[in-house]
Design a protein around this motif. Structure first.
Motif, mmCIF file in Angstrom:
data_model
loop_
_atom_site.group_PDB
_atom_site.id
_atom_site.type_symbol
_atom_site.label_atom_id
_atom_site.label_comp_id
_atom_site.label_asym_id
_atom_site.label_seq_id
_atom_site.Cartn_x
_atom_site.Cartn_y
_atom_site.Cartn_z
ATOM 1 N N TRP A 75 -0.794 -7.720 7.896
ATOM 2 C CA TRP A 75 -0.865 -6.390 8.474
ATOM 3 C C TRP A 75 0.486 -6.078 9.090
ATOM 4 O O TRP A 75 0.918 -6.726 10.048
ATOM 5 C CB TRP A 75 -1.965 -6.316 9.534
ATOM 6 C CG TRP A 75 -2.085 -4.952 10.133
ATOM 7 C CD1 TRP A 75 -2.471 -3.812 9.500
ATOM 8 C CD2 TRP A 75 -1.791 -4.581 11.490
ATOM 9 N NE1 TRP A 75 -2.436 -2.752 10.371
ATOM 10 C CE2 TRP A 75 -2.020 -3.193 11.600
ATOM 11 C CE3 TRP A 75 -1.360 -5.287 12.608
ATOM 12 C CZ2 TRP A 75 -1.839 -2.505 12.789
ATOM 13 C CZ3 TRP A 75 -1.169 -4.595 13.796
ATOM 14 C CH2 TRP A 75 -1.407 -3.216 13.873
ATOM 15 N N ASP A 94 0.820 -1.202 0.000
ATOM 16 C CA ASP A 94 0.000 0.000 0.000
ATOM 17 C C ASP A 94 0.859 1.259 0.000
ATOM 18 O O ASP A 94 2.093 1.212 0.041
ATOM 19 C CB ASP A 94 -1.024 -0.021 1.149
ATOM 20 C CG ASP A 94 -0.426 0.289 2.517
ATOM 21 O OD1 ASP A 94 0.707 0.812 2.596
ATOM 22 O OD2 ASP A 94 -1.104 0.025 3.526
ATOM 23 N N THR A 98 0.137 -4.274 4.062
ATOM 24 C CA THR A 98 -0.558 -3.019 4.313
ATOM 25 C C THR A 98 -0.566 -2.686 5.792
ATOM 26 O O THR A 98 -0.412 -3.563 6.649
ATOM 27 C CB THR A 98 -2.010 -3.094 3.796
ATOM 28 O OG1 THR A 98 -2.686 -1.855 4.068
ATOM 29 C CG2 THR A 98 -2.774 -4.230 4.460
ATOM 30 N N ARG A 99 -0.764 -1.390 6.068
ATOM 31 C CA ARG A 99 -1.001 -0.931 7.430
ATOM 32 C C ARG A 99 -2.496 -0.709 7.665
ATOM 33 O O ARG A 99 -2.894 -0.291 8.753
ATOM 34 C CB ARG A 99 -0.253 0.378 7.666
ATOM 35 C CG ARG A 99 1.266 0.255 7.691
ATOM 36 C CD ARG A 99 1.781 -0.129 9.058
ATOM 37 N NE ARG A 99 1.390 0.861 10.054
ATOM 38 C CZ ARG A 99 1.358 0.624 11.361
ATOM 39 N NH1 ARG A 99 1.681 -0.564 11.836
ATOM 40 N NH2 ARG A 99 1.013 1.581 12.200
ATOM 41 N N ASP A 100 -3.309 -1.010 6.665
ATOM 42 C CA ASP A 100 -4.761 -0.808 6.735
ATOM 43 C C ASP A 100 -5.442 -2.157 6.952
ATOM 44 O O ASP A 100 -5.564 -2.958 6.026
ATOM 45 C CB ASP A 100 -5.247 -0.160 5.435
ATOM 46 C CG ASP A 100 -6.747 0.122 5.444
ATOM 47 O OD1 ASP A 100 -7.439 -0.275 6.405
ATOM 48 O OD2 ASP A 100 -7.230 0.727 4.469
ATOM 49 N N ARG A 110 -8.530 -2.940 7.368
ATOM 50 C CA ARG A 110 -9.780 -3.121 6.625
ATOM 51 C C ARG A 110 -9.518 -3.572 5.194
ATOM 52 O O ARG A 110 -10.324 -4.281 4.594
ATOM 53 C CB ARG A 110 -10.597 -1.816 6.621
ATOM 54 C CG ARG A 110 -11.085 -1.416 8.002
ATOM 55 C CD ARG A 110 -12.105 -2.410 8.526
ATOM 56 N NE ARG A 110 -12.400 -2.189 9.952
ATOM 57 C CZ ARG A 110 -13.191 -2.970 10.673
ATOM 58 N NH1 ARG A 110 -13.738 -4.040 10.119
ATOM 59 N NH2 ARG A 110 -13.403 -2.712 11.942
ATOM 60 N N ASP A 145 -7.430 1.693 -2.936
ATOM 61 C CA ASP A 145 -7.664 0.447 -2.212
ATOM 62 C C ASP A 145 -8.230 -0.639 -3.122
ATOM 63 O O ASP A 145 -7.821 -1.805 -3.055
ATOM 64 C CB ASP A 145 -8.614 0.684 -1.038
ATOM 65 C CG ASP A 145 -7.933 1.403 0.118
ATOM 66 O OD1 ASP A 145 -6.719 1.651 0.036
ATOM 67 O OD2 ASP A 145 -8.624 1.731 1.105
#
Length: 235
Positions: free
Chosen positions: A147, A90, A131-133, A135, A115
């Motif tokens: 994550w 990301d 990713t750091r997201d 969701r 996204d």
């Protein structure tokens, strides 16, 4: 309303709401909701989940709990996946992408990925989504992902190497750090005009990216990168 007792391994507590960060808690649910849905409703992506037990017996995330069940959720263990270790990252993980390319891993990155585009690339190209997201990892179709816990790039690459059991010493320095393209060995004469005077004097071995034209040689930066590699966790 029916409900079940949930117990998450402490390694997953950082993903839970503060009020749920304890050994056992009761969770109400409606209808036939799968364990995947219930676990992700608490903030834990399925990619971060390893074994799940219902009343002491291992079960899949597609199973539905019954009234009063005890559900135990354990973190994903380090594992080699049944796909080539290719990544898509990301917008917040540019330095991590460069480090993974340095190790020789195909790592797609742009600072303007949407996204939806990230999810499509991960699914259609069977890439591991980093990713750091949280969701983003819960999107439909995402099978492989992680994550990234740390915000420090050096710690991030060590985290990914450990999580996916990467052989980080096998293909290092074979890919362009800027654009991800495999490098080609070239003669010194062919890149002479791109070199600074001291580089021309002291170095004779060169590689060039056939896509963006970036030239690489074993200067002082090479020693720093070797040090990073040697201090990564073993496989």
């Amino acid at each position: 309303m029916p409900g079940a007792w949930f117990a998450f391994h402490p390694d997953l507590w950082m993903l839970l709401p503060h009020a749920r960060r304890r050994e056992v808690f009761w969770l109400d649910f409606q209808g036939h909701q799968s364990l995947k849905h219930l676990i992700e409703s608490l903030g834990v992506p399925h990619t971060e989940v390893g074994e799940v037990r219902r009343n002491g017996q291992p079960v899949g995330l597609s199973r539905t709990p019954a009234e009063g069940d005890r559900i135990e959720v354990f973190p994903a263990e380090p594992q080699s996946l049944p796909i080539p270790p290719r990544f898509v990252l990301d917008n917040h993980l540019g330095r991590l992408a460069a480090y993974l390319r340095m190790l020789g891993y195909d790592s797609l990155y742009r600072n303007d990925f949407a996204d939806e585009e990230l999810a499509q690339i991960a699914v259609q190209q069977e890439r591991i989504l980093l990713t750091r997201d949280r969701r983003l990892l819960m999107r439909k179709g995402i099978q492989y992902g992680h994550w990234v816990r740390s915000q420090n790039p050096r710690e991030q690459v060590a985290e990914v190497v450990r999580r996916f059991c990467l052989n980080h010493r096998q293909g290092a320095f074979q890919r362009c750090l800027r654009c991800n393209t495999p490098l080609e060995a070239v003669s010194k004469e062919s890149v002479l005009e791109q070199l600074e005077p001291l580089t021309r004097l002291y170095y004779d071995e060169f590689h060039r990216c056939p896509s963006c034209g970036q030239v690489y040689w074993k200067g002082s930066h090479y020693e720093r990168m070797l040090d990073l590699i040697e201090n990564l966790p073993g496989v």
